[in-house]
Design an enzyme around this catalytic site. Structure first.
Site, short mmCIF file in Angstrom:
data_model
loop_
_atom_site.label_atom_id
_atom_site.label_comp_id
_atom_site.label_asym_id
_atom_site.label_seq_id
_atom_site.Cartn_x
_atom_site.Cartn_y
_atom_site.Cartn_z
N LYS A 115 0.86 -1.18 0.00
CA LYS A 115 0.00 0.00 0.00
C LYS A 115 0.89 1.22 0.00
O LYS A 115 2.04 1.15 0.48
CB LYS A 115 -0.89 0.02 1.25
CG LYS A 115 -2.17 0.79 1.06
CD LYS A 115 -3.23 -0.06 0.38
CE LYS A 115 -4.53 0.69 0.22
NZ LYS A 115 -5.61 -0.22 -0.19
P1 NAD Z 1 -13.07 7.81 -2.39
O1 NAD Z 1 -12.02 8.82 -2.21
O2 NAD Z 1 -13.65 7.61 -3.75
O3 NAD Z 1 -14.31 8.13 -1.40
C1 NAD Z 1 -14.11 8.27 -0.03
C2 NAD Z 1 -15.42 8.65 0.62
O4 NAD Z 1 -15.22 8.70 2.05
C3 NAD Z 1 -15.94 10.01 0.20
O5 NAD Z 1 -17.36 9.97 0.07
C4 NAD Z 1 -15.57 10.90 1.40
O6 NAD Z 1 -16.41 12.02 1.54
C5 NAD Z 1 -15.76 9.92 2.53
N1 NAD Z 1 -15.09 10.37 3.75
C6 NAD Z 1 -13.83 10.87 3.88
N2 NAD Z 1 -13.60 11.21 5.16
C7 NAD Z 1 -14.71 10.92 5.85
C8 NAD Z 1 -15.09 11.05 7.20
N3 NAD Z 1 -14.25 11.57 8.11
N4 NAD Z 1 -16.34 10.65 7.57
C9 NAD Z 1 -17.21 10.14 6.65
N5 NAD Z 1 -16.89 9.99 5.36
C10 NAD Z 1 -15.67 10.38 4.96
O7 NAD Z 1 -12.48 6.45 -1.81
P2 NAD Z 1 -12.87 4.95 -2.18
O8 NAD Z 1 -11.98 4.50 -3.26
O9 NAD Z 1 -14.35 4.84 -2.32
O10 NAD Z 1 -12.38 4.20 -0.86
C11 NAD Z 1 -13.19 4.13 0.30
C12 NAD Z 1 -12.69 2.99 1.18
O11 NAD Z 1 -12.75 1.78 0.44
C13 NAD Z 1 -11.25 3.11 1.68
O12 NAD Z 1 -11.16 2.53 2.95
C14 NAD Z 1 -10.48 2.25 0.68
O13 NAD Z 1 -9.27 1.76 1.23
C15 NAD Z 1 -11.48 1.14 0.46
N6 NAD Z 1 -11.28 0.40 -0.79
C16 NAD Z 1 -11.27 1.03 -2.00
C17 NAD Z 1 -11.09 0.29 -3.16
C18 NAD Z 1 -11.16 0.91 -4.53
O14 NAD Z 1 -11.10 0.16 -5.52
N7 NAD Z 1 -11.32 2.20 -4.67
C19 NAD Z 1 -10.87 -1.09 -3.08
C20 NAD Z 1 -10.89 -1.71 -1.82
C21 NAD Z 1 -11.09 -0.95 -0.68
#
Ligand code: NAD
Length: 429
Positions: A115
């Site tokens: 990561k």
């Molecule tokens: P993203 O940046 O697209 O979206 C993040 C979201 O979280 C946004 O809606 C933001 O407003 C919200 N957020 C941020 N801080 C916050 C807070 N303090 N309280 C409430 N909401 C908050 O990110 P993503 O790619 O959707 O990733 C989200 C999670 O999923 C992360 O933990 C990431 O590690 C995990 N994840 C993502 C992927 C991927 O393919 N993108 C794959 C596996 C896991």
């Protein structure tokens, strides 16, 4: 003989990496993991920290701190996302890297875990600055990444554009004659630049496949089921759009701008359009604004954390009333939050299963790049569905055999596979 690690009591306040280690030790105990293997797996192989300067639009220079943690590459190249967030830290990236190792081993994908991230808020920067930050970071990583060595992908705060800049920078730093073989240095690219159909929605899609598997196992009807979502970015918004096809009703959403609620249902597509224009869910006209406690306290069938880690805690878990927690985010539940909900009889679909759709389709993208192929979206979805189903069935079998919870069952399978390889190959020299 390696020293036996001593997990802290669950009631203590733990860092994210300590939570990750505790989860590892729980899985290790269930399968009586060789203590030497446990010791090796309890820390990452490589921890890279780079400080690099970038010129801002106003001509000034700013120094950024970037991380790439390579947890394990026994099963294949290091693999894992790049996060842009102002709270990125070494401890957090170490935890996230280890979760990638278990996720790939659980899904039986030939990758290890890694990561990375940069500690800054991407919302404070122009596209031109984001491009320079990304390219300079990629340059600083240099030969520490590569299509057969370590393959980044998007995570919070990054997207397909970020990946295309990384790919282009990496390709331009290699020999002319070798450029095209380097396309697979990152996944999650746009389809135009070598990405896979179905990758953008893959994590949300995989999450819904996992929910379908659970609904089938428990005889639960998703039509009319209520759910709350924390995070409405890539993972949350795709999960919501896909869940609405099952007739599930989104009643509450929280993101970094606030929380909203409507017991009659929030329309996911309309909310996507609103967030695209306004930057967050706050002020959405089709729902009332609520505070954090009301968001967590809204009774729902399914609760989906899809934002940051350590959100379900000793403070928030007692407020929650749900049947199922589906961990779209990585590490959204701390030890105390998990204990409270398990005691309430809540089922978890743990992160290393529930959000594995992203890395699974990243693997498909990497295969397509190697073979110079383009698979159809239906093909990608069908392969993803099959892999999610296999992982779910494995988790279910081990949960029953070992009388344990879903998370520990997932760890048991991942650790068993890794241990088998260590035992065959031995530890060099
Ligand atoms: P993203 O940046 O697209 O979206 C993040 C979201 O979280 C946004 O809606 C933001 O407003 C919200 N957020 C941020 N801080 C916050 C807070 N303090 N309280 C409430 N909401 C908050 O990110 P993503 O790619 O959707 O990733 C989200 C999670 O999923 C992360 O933990 C990431 O590690 C995990 N994840 C993502 C992927 C991927 O393919 N993108 C794959 C596996 C896991």
């Amino acid at each position: 003989m390696a020293e036996k690690p001593k997990p802290k009591p669950a009631a203590a306040k733990h860092s994210v990496f300590e939570v990750a280690q505790h989860q590892l030790y729980r899985g290790a105990e269930v399968i009586q993991l060789d203590p030497s293997v446990r010791t090796i797996l309890s820390q990452p192989k490589n921890e890279l920290i780079v400080n690099f300067p970038v010129r801002m639009d106003n001509g000034e220079y700013r120094l950024f701190k970037g991380y790439r943690i390579q947890h394990n590459n026994l099963m294949g190249p290091y693999k894992g996302g790049i996060r842009y967030h102002h709270e990125v830290s070494l401890d957090e990236v170490k935890a996230l890297a280890s979760w990638m190792t278990w996720k790939c081993a659980l899904l039986e994908i030939p990758f290890g875990g890694a990561k990375g991230g940069i500690k800054f808020d991407p919302r404070d920067h122009s596209q031109a600055e984001l491009e320079r930050i990304t390219r300079r970071f990629t340059h600083a990583l240099g030969s520490n990444i590569g299509p057969d060595y370590d393959i980044p992908a998007p995570d919070m705060g990054t997207n397909s554009q970020t990946m295309v800049w990384m790919m282009d920078t990496y390709m331009n730093s290699t020999l002319q004659s070798n450029k095209n073989a380097m396309r697979g240095v990152v996944t999650g690219k746009s389809v135009t630049s070598g990405g896979s159909l179905g990758r953008e929605k893959a994590t949300g899609q995989g999450l819904v496949f996992a929910i379908e598997n659970w609904a089938e196992e428990t005889g639960f009807n998703l039509d009319g089921a209520t759910y709350s979502l924390q995070g409405f970015g890539n993972v949350g918004s795709f999960a919501a759009r896909i869940l609405s096809r099952h007739g599930a009703v989104l009643v509450s959403v929280q993101d970094h701008t606030g929380a909203i609620r409507n017991s009659e249902g929030i329309h996911p597509k309309r909310l996507v359009n609103y967030v695209a224009k306004n930057g967050g869910v706050a002020g959405y006209p089709g729902a009332e604004a609520v505070d954090r406690d009301a968001f967590f306290g809204t009774p729902v069938d399914i609760f989906i954390p899809a934002a940051l880690q350590m959100q379900i805690t000793a403070e928030t878990a007692p407020l929650m009333s749900t049947k199922l927690v589906v961990e779209g985010a990585n590490g959204p539940t701390d030890l105390e939050g998990e204990r409270i909900l398990l005691e309430k009889g809540v089922t978890f679909l743990p992160d290393i299963l529930a959000n594995a759709g992203g890395v699974t389709v990243s693997y498909f993208e990497w295969l397509q790049n190697r073979r110079a192929e383009q698979w159809s979206e239906d093909d990608v979805d069908a392969r993803l569905r099959a892999m999610m189903q296999r992982a779910y069935n494995t988790m279910r079998r081990i949960r029953i055999e070992k009388s344990t919870d879903n998370r520990t069952a997932c760890y048991a399978h991942a650790l068993n596979r890794i241990q088998a390889v260590y035992h065959e190959r031995g530890i060099f020299p």
